[in-house]
Design a protein around this motif. Structure first.
Motif, short mmCIF file in Angstrom:
data_model
loop_
_atom_site.label_atom_id
_atom_site.label_comp_id
_atom_site.label_asym_id
_atom_site.label_seq_id
_atom_site.Cartn_x
_atom_site.Cartn_y
_atom_site.Cartn_z
N GLU A 96 21.12 58.23 28.47
CA GLU A 96 21.92 57.42 27.53
C GLU A 96 21.06 56.97 26.35
O GLU A 96 21.50 56.99 25.20
CB GLU A 96 22.52 56.21 28.25
CG GLU A 96 23.57 56.54 29.29
CD GLU A 96 24.92 56.98 28.72
OE1 GLU A 96 25.02 57.31 27.52
OE2 GLU A 96 25.88 57.01 29.51
N ARG A 131 22.76 55.85 22.89
CA ARG A 131 23.70 54.85 23.38
C ARG A 131 22.93 53.74 24.10
O ARG A 131 22.90 53.68 25.34
CB ARG A 131 24.73 55.52 24.30
CG ARG A 131 25.60 56.53 23.57
CD ARG A 131 26.68 57.11 24.45
NE ARG A 131 26.17 58.08 25.42
CZ ARG A 131 26.19 59.40 25.25
NH1 ARG A 131 26.66 59.93 24.14
NH2 ARG A 131 25.73 60.18 26.20
N GLU A 189 23.46 50.54 24.55
CA GLU A 189 24.19 49.62 25.43
C GLU A 189 24.40 50.24 26.81
O GLU A 189 24.24 49.57 27.83
CB GLU A 189 25.54 49.22 24.81
CG GLU A 189 25.44 48.48 23.49
CD GLU A 189 25.26 49.42 22.28
OE1 GLU A 189 25.48 50.65 22.41
OE2 GLU A 189 24.88 48.91 21.22
N ALA A 190 24.77 51.52 26.83
CA ALA A 190 24.97 52.20 28.10
C ALA A 190 23.64 52.33 28.86
O ALA A 190 23.60 52.19 30.08
CB ALA A 190 25.59 53.58 27.88
#
Length: 140
Positions: free
Chosen positions: A68, A73, A75-76
């Motif tokens: 991720e 990404r 946040e993920a």
């Protein structure tokens, strides 16, 4: 798998990582291989399938967080690191990689807290030393 992680973390530069060899699960191995060649979404699909078979496995969650993170990404990635640490609060790889990510996003205090947790849980283990080096580099 965790036996290989310390040596491999020493080889990793700031925010760079070499993923350890997975322990026997072909889905995890295939997911790791996909990640290594930059096929993050394919790797994530394979790793999520493996996680469904092995719920809460902190090593798989660290792989997911890594993918991720590399896919852009954050946040993920942070959520997956948090899940890995919920499963194993002293997981050295999760603490070190999450700490490096904290540095990447300007959260130095939290990276320092991870360093303190590593120091308390593993002394001068390679993961602790890697995060300490990352913190020292970020100070300049």
């Amino acid at each position: 798998m965790r036996r290989l992680l310390p040596a491999l973390l020493l080889l990793a530069g700031p925010a760079l990582a070499v993923l350890p060899e997975p322990d026997g699960d072909p889905g995890v191995a295939a997911g790791r291989q996909a990640i290594e060649v930059g096929r993050y979404d394919l790797g994530l699909d394979l790793l999520r399938d493996a996680l469904a078979r092995l719920p809460g496995d902190p090593d798989i969650l660290v792989y997911i967080a890594f993918a991720e993170r590399r896919a852009g990404r954050p946040e993920a990635a942070m959520a997956a690191y948090a899940q890995a640490l919920a499963a194993d609060p002293n997981h050295p790889g999760a603490l070190a990689y999450q700490g490096a990510m904290f540095l990447e996003v300007g959260r130095r205090t939290e990276a320092e807290a991870n360093l303190a947790r590593l120091t308390a849980s593993c002394g001068t283990c390679p993961e602790r030393e890697t995060l300490a080096r990352d913190l020292a580099r970020a100070a300049h």
